[in-house]
Design a protein around this motif. Sequence first.
Motif, PDB file in Angstrom:
ATOM      1  N   ALA A 108      -2.977   5.158   2.140  1.00 38.81           N
ATOM      2  CA  ALA A 108      -4.161   4.605   2.817  1.00 38.81           C
ATOM      3  C   ALA A 108      -5.405   5.364   2.379  1.00 38.81           C
ATOM      4  CB  ALA A 108      -3.980   4.706   4.326  1.00 38.81           C
TER       5      ALA A 108
ATOM      6  N   ARG B  82      -1.066   2.382   9.890  1.00 44.28           N
ATOM      7  CA  ARG B  82      -0.698   2.330   8.459  1.00 44.28           C
ATOM      8  C   ARG B  82      -1.928   2.457   7.559  1.00 44.28           C
ATOM      9  NH1 ARG B  82       3.218  -2.843   8.600  1.00 44.28           N
ATOM     10  NH2 ARG B  82       4.927  -1.875   9.714  1.00 44.28           N
TER      11      ARG B  82
ATOM     12  N   LYS C  91       5.268   3.827   1.627  1.00 40.03           N
ATOM     13  CA  LYS C  91       5.796   5.184   1.866  1.00 40.03           C
ATOM     14  C   LYS C  91       7.106   5.087   2.652  1.00 40.03           C
ATOM     15  CE  LYS C  91       2.679   8.323   0.295  1.00 40.03           C
ATOM     16  NZ  LYS C  91       1.301   8.519   0.684  1.00 40.03           N
TER      17      LYS C  91
ATOM     18  N   GLN D 133       0.835  -1.205   0.000  1.00 40.16           N
ATOM     19  CA  GLN D 133       0.000   0.000   0.000  1.00 40.16           C
ATOM     20  C   GLN D 133       0.875   1.264   0.000  1.00 40.16           C
ATOM     21  OE1 GLN D 133      -3.237   1.055   3.158  1.00 40.16           O
ATOM     22  NE2 GLN D 133      -1.377   2.105   3.780  1.00 40.16           N
TER      23      GLN D 133
ATOM     24  N   ASP E 156       3.944  -0.968   4.048  1.00 39.50           N
ATOM     25  CA  ASP E 156       3.765   0.466   3.818  1.00 39.50           C
ATOM     26  C   ASP E 156       4.849   0.960   2.863  1.00 39.50           C
ATOM     27  OD1 ASP E 156       3.383   3.177   3.941  1.00 39.50           O
ATOM     28  OD2 ASP E 156       4.356   3.394   5.903  1.00 39.50           O
TER      29      ASP E 156
END
Length: 544
Positions: A220, A327, A361, A217, A359
Amino acid sequence: MSSASRAAHANSTAPDIFDAIIIGAGICGMYQLYRLRELGLAVRVFEAGSGVGGTWYWNRYPGARFDSESYTYGYSFSASLAEQWDWSEHFSAQPETLRYLEFAAQQFDLLKDIQFNARVAQAHYDKQAKQWIVTTHSGVQARAHYLITAVGVLSAPYTPSISGRDEFQGESWHTAHGPHRAIDLSDKRVGVIGAGATAVQLITEVAKNVGQLTVFQRTANFCIPLNNRPINTHEQTTLKASYGVMFERCRQTFGAFLHDFDPRSAFDVSDQEREIIYERLWNEPGFGFWLGNFHDIVSDPRANETIAEFVRKKIRQRVNDPVVAERLTPRDHCFGTKRVPLESGYYEAYNRPNVELVDLKSTPIEQITATGIKTVERQYPCDIIIFATGFDAVTGALTRMDIRGEEGIALKDKWADGPRTYLGLQIAGFPNLFTVVGAHNAANFCNVPRCGEQNVEWVSDCIRYMGEHQLTRITATVDAEEAWRAHCEDVVSHTLFGATDSWFMGANIPGKKRMFLGYGGGLPRYREKCDAVAAAGYQGFILE
Ligand code: NAP
């Protein structure tokens, strides 16, 4: 309007000649065919798939289903069709929707005018002959006086070019191009890239019966409950009796759903009352929590924060591991400025021991390897990688074809700096081309069949008007097009949409011009504008 043009097809080596060619046999293309045939036109539909259904033909990933109430999605023009069809759930799954569209195609005898497995590669306007010349990838060619694209909003799949993508030795597919067969994932390690509306449905379903699921992902999302359930016999009878009222309601609401914004501000009520309202809407089916909420949640960041915080609280309550919950909690955009995914146990999927959330990012993907996905942190072995990475929305399906207008100008060049259309239905320099559900059209932010019907009926009325007035050519003026673009930008500037990266803004595709691609004024306002243009003798168009 004559259909005698077939007679012009004297030379067997010449392409077929039709009054109109439609590209796409999804829900809008099918209806467009029906309406043009009603006018007595000779029509050919070119469809890339091997069957009708568009979105519902292509998107067969596990969990694919409606986010619109089933009964608001079907065709409204045929009482007989509505009467014959029983939807089994309030939000039906993809196989049922596809069956409905196949049933409609049979009922209206549409198949005989549709050429399947025919993906259009080119559409060039022949100024001398005043015809569009349409060529498919396999070299089939046909000509027509009118060209109507009904290619859908979300039909050009986007797969990011992640390093090593072609090296992967397992099975890999985009959600719009998944296998047309059931797949057993019970002993498989599956990696899903993406966390949009598609991924949310997919992940929830796959998690139920998978060896190991790893979700990659980047951003979110705010997801809200679908609250789906079967339709019982009593409800079926009541629903059928209320189709007229229901469709009329959809004509009046902003997004052509049963839900519409509350005219009150989020601050017209006390904090306590607001919480009660949010809780009630949270338990309602469908988009009520988003599109039936206080009107200023889409325009006032402070109002938006009240609802964003409500959803964040729900996520914390539903996800057991606080690190995973965090997250999954959106903090970088306003609620509803991306298309809100509807879910049926999505957050609980992350409570399963065989589901892991990565995650991107904090740990971006470095590359795809022969055996899985490698982030900067570690390698995740996968047997299957599913790209739930979205679409080159609204414009992609048109610019991926080589469409050229009267001076040989390519549509993709004309739109290099963002789409330019008049009413989202026509493009200056592209005579007799209509773009149903096109760019800067209310249909892009809408319960598609409802807005699609409005588009199709407007185009059909226009073509009938042309015939009745012995007119052969219609093209939007550059001034009308520019005024429409400015109007679209003005409407959206009063909302929060522009600040968020999403497909609404074209911001999900690297290098694509950042611009709101739809019409943010809602269906009733859009219809009013389209009707006023027609009533004024097609103001803003040149008719010859
Ligand atoms: P999407 O909303 O555009 O989501 C794409 C996802 O892929 C996002 O999470 C995006 O992350 C991620 N992504 C893209 N490129 C990536 C990359 N290079 N690396 C990692 N992640 C990447 O697409 P979608 O989920 O297919 O939904 C598209 C639309 O289809 C929806 O908004 C909805 O309108 C429609 N839809 C309708 C239904 C229904 O009615 N039943 C169901 C599903 C979908 P970022 O957010 O960070 O870009």
